[in-house]
Design a protein around this motif. Structure first.
Motif, PDB file in Angstrom:
ATOM      1  N   LEU A  45      -4.132  -2.120  -3.299  1.00 25.27           N
ATOM      2  CA  LEU A  45      -2.796  -2.368  -2.761  1.00 25.27           C
ATOM      3  C   LEU A  45      -2.829  -2.766  -1.286  1.00 25.27           C
ATOM      4  O   LEU A  45      -1.851  -3.313  -0.762  1.00 25.27           O
ATOM      5  N   LYS A  72       0.812  -1.221   0.000  1.00 26.03           N
ATOM      6  CA  LYS A  72       0.000   0.000   0.000  1.00 26.03           C
ATOM      7  C   LYS A  72       0.844   1.269   0.000  1.00 26.03           C
ATOM      8  O   LYS A  72       0.374   2.336  -0.414  1.00 26.03           O
ATOM      9  N   LYS A  94      -6.148   2.583  -5.588  1.00 32.06           N
ATOM     10  CA  LYS A  94      -5.064   2.224  -4.684  1.00 32.06           C
ATOM     11  C   LYS A  94      -5.516   1.360  -3.517  1.00 32.06           C
ATOM     12  O   LYS A  94      -4.671   0.751  -2.844  1.00 32.06           O
ATOM     13  N   ARG A  96      -4.138   4.918  -8.276  1.00 30.78           N
ATOM     14  CA  ARG A  96      -4.418   6.194  -7.634  1.00 30.78           C
ATOM     15  C   ARG A  96      -5.771   6.183  -6.906  1.00 30.78           C
ATOM     16  O   ARG A  96      -6.407   5.141  -6.774  1.00 30.78           O
ATOM     17  N   PRO A 146       1.784   4.164  -9.817  1.00 31.16           N
ATOM     18  CA  PRO A 146       0.928   3.259  -9.059  1.00 31.16           C
ATOM     19  C   PRO A 146      -0.548   3.572  -9.262  1.00 31.16           C
ATOM     20  O   PRO A 146      -0.912   4.575  -9.876  1.00 31.16           O
ATOM     21  N   ALA A 167       1.870   3.667  -3.422  1.00 32.11           N
ATOM     22  CA  ALA A 167       1.194   4.886  -3.861  1.00 32.11           C
ATOM     23  C   ALA A 167       1.770   6.126  -3.198  1.00 32.11           C
ATOM     24  O   ALA A 167       1.766   7.216  -3.788  1.00 32.11           O
TER      25      ALA A 167
END
Length: 383
Positions: free
Chosen positions: A186, A117, A183, A203, A201, A120
């Protein structure tokens, strides 16, 4: 299009030959070409090897402004753009500020924050926006077209739109993950968020994803690509699979579910514009006499039952997962023809390895509105 990556210190011609040999050995189901990834734009590469590649019909280069093992300096970037202008090549740019990404990554690692995570956070919107602005500034100075690839944030899209409005020949690409994934993917248990790591990454699901859809609708984005980069490792490689799901995702989500683009725009983004941008039109990207008979036949709306994607049932990409598993598709390609031959029918590959051919390309045929100013003309003649 395949990416042929030059390792640091390696001959660019040697790198392309290595990838060409790999395709020849394994065989390709589809026609193909190469983007030459330049990590060491030496004088030999720029003055000898790039002209050689252009003569071979390899008319695009990719330049990185991030990743320590791949990024080039501003001076190298300018020199590469100047050579692209001279040869009529298109430059693809991965625009992220490498120093900014490295700084955030080091800060996170020092605090033990290394779960997926945090990807991002390590790649903030500002890193992409700054590098995009810098790339477009250099493009204007050299007066040569370029393509900003895998745009993921509204800040970058706004910068691109602004220079397009000034008639600067700048093009942009986005990818399915920036339209359909956010995101939050993630942040999953058991390290499963690693399946969604890519650069830039994923978003924000709301603000950023909606902005990318707007760019697709209003013409900011010239092409829609997959950035297909599949892995099967147990660690955390950087890339997502997606080449086989690219068209059905955009067709299902953009044309049928959101109804925000029509069939004409769908064809422009996925076929016509890429063929023009990469110097293959009208051999590719057109249905007309003299063109290759590359066609996709879709199911009639009345006969296709919407269904969630299942990797083992639907895909043939050699990867062991898809980030789009579970998304309900409203249509799927029924028949695919390559140069008039049926190579895919009803979910089964009909073609054979080795049928795919190398496509020799010319310069881009998309409109290049701006022309060199006289002052730069004189300077160029004096170089």
């Amino acid at each position: 299009m395949l990416f042929a990556e030059q390792s640091r210190g390696q001959s660019l011609l040697e790198a392309v030959d290595d990838y060409r040999a790999l395709v020849s050995k394994q065989g390709s189901y589809a026609d193909f070409g190469f983007h030459a990834i330049i990590t060491n734009p030496s004088e030999t590469v720029l003055e000898q090897e790039l002209p050689n590649l252009a003569q071979q019909g390899i008319m695009s280069m990719k330049l990185f402004l991030t990743y320590k093992h791949m990024r080039i300096s501003d001076d190298q970037f300018l020199r590469a753009l100047l050579k692209a202008k001279e040869l009529g090549m298109i430059a693809l740019v991965h625009a992220e500020n490498g120093d900014l990404v490295d700084f955030f990554t080091e800060q996170l690692e020092a605090r033990g924050l290394t779960d997926p995570k945090y990807k991002a956070i390590a790649h903030p919107n500002a890193a992409e926006a700054e590098a995009t602005n810098r790339a477009l500034t250099f493009s204007k100075v050299i007066d040569t077209p370029l393509l900003i690839v895998h745009v993921s944030v509204p800040e970058s899209a706004k910068i691109i739109r602004k220079v397009q409005d000034s008639l600067q020949p700048v093009f942009a690409e986005t990818c399915p993950q920036y339209l359909l994934l956010g995101k939050s993917n993630l942040d999953q248990e058991h390290f499963c968020g690693a399946k969604f790591i890519c650069s830039p990454p994923l978003r924000s699901e709301e603000k950023d994803v909606d902005a990318i859809w707007r760019g697709l609708i209003n013409g900011t984005f010239t092409i829609f690509s997959s950035d297909h980069c599949p892995y099967r490792f147990t660690k955390t490689p950087n890339g997502l699979p997606g080449v086989e799901t690219r068209l059905p995702l955009l067709y299902s989500e953009g044309v049928l579910r959101r109804k925000c683009i029509d069939i004409k725009r769908f064809i422009e983004l996925t076929s016509e514009n890429p063929a023009k941008l990469y110097g293959m039109y009208p051999k590719k990207g057109a249905i007309q006499i003299g063109s290759d008979a590359d066609l996709v036949v879709w199911h009639a709306a009345s006969e296709f039952v919407p269904r969630p994607l299942q990797h083992t049932r639907d895909l043939h990409d050699g990867c062991d997962y898809s980030p789009y598993e579970g998304i309900e598709f409203l249509n799927w390609p029924r028949i695919t023809l390559l140069r008039g031959e049926v190579v895919f029918r009803e979910g089964v590959i009909q073609g054979w390895r080795g049928y795919g051919q190398f496509v020799k390309r010319g310069s881009s045929t998309l409109p290049m509105i701006r022309r060199m100013e006289k002052k730069w003309d004189v300077l160029l003649a004096a170089v």
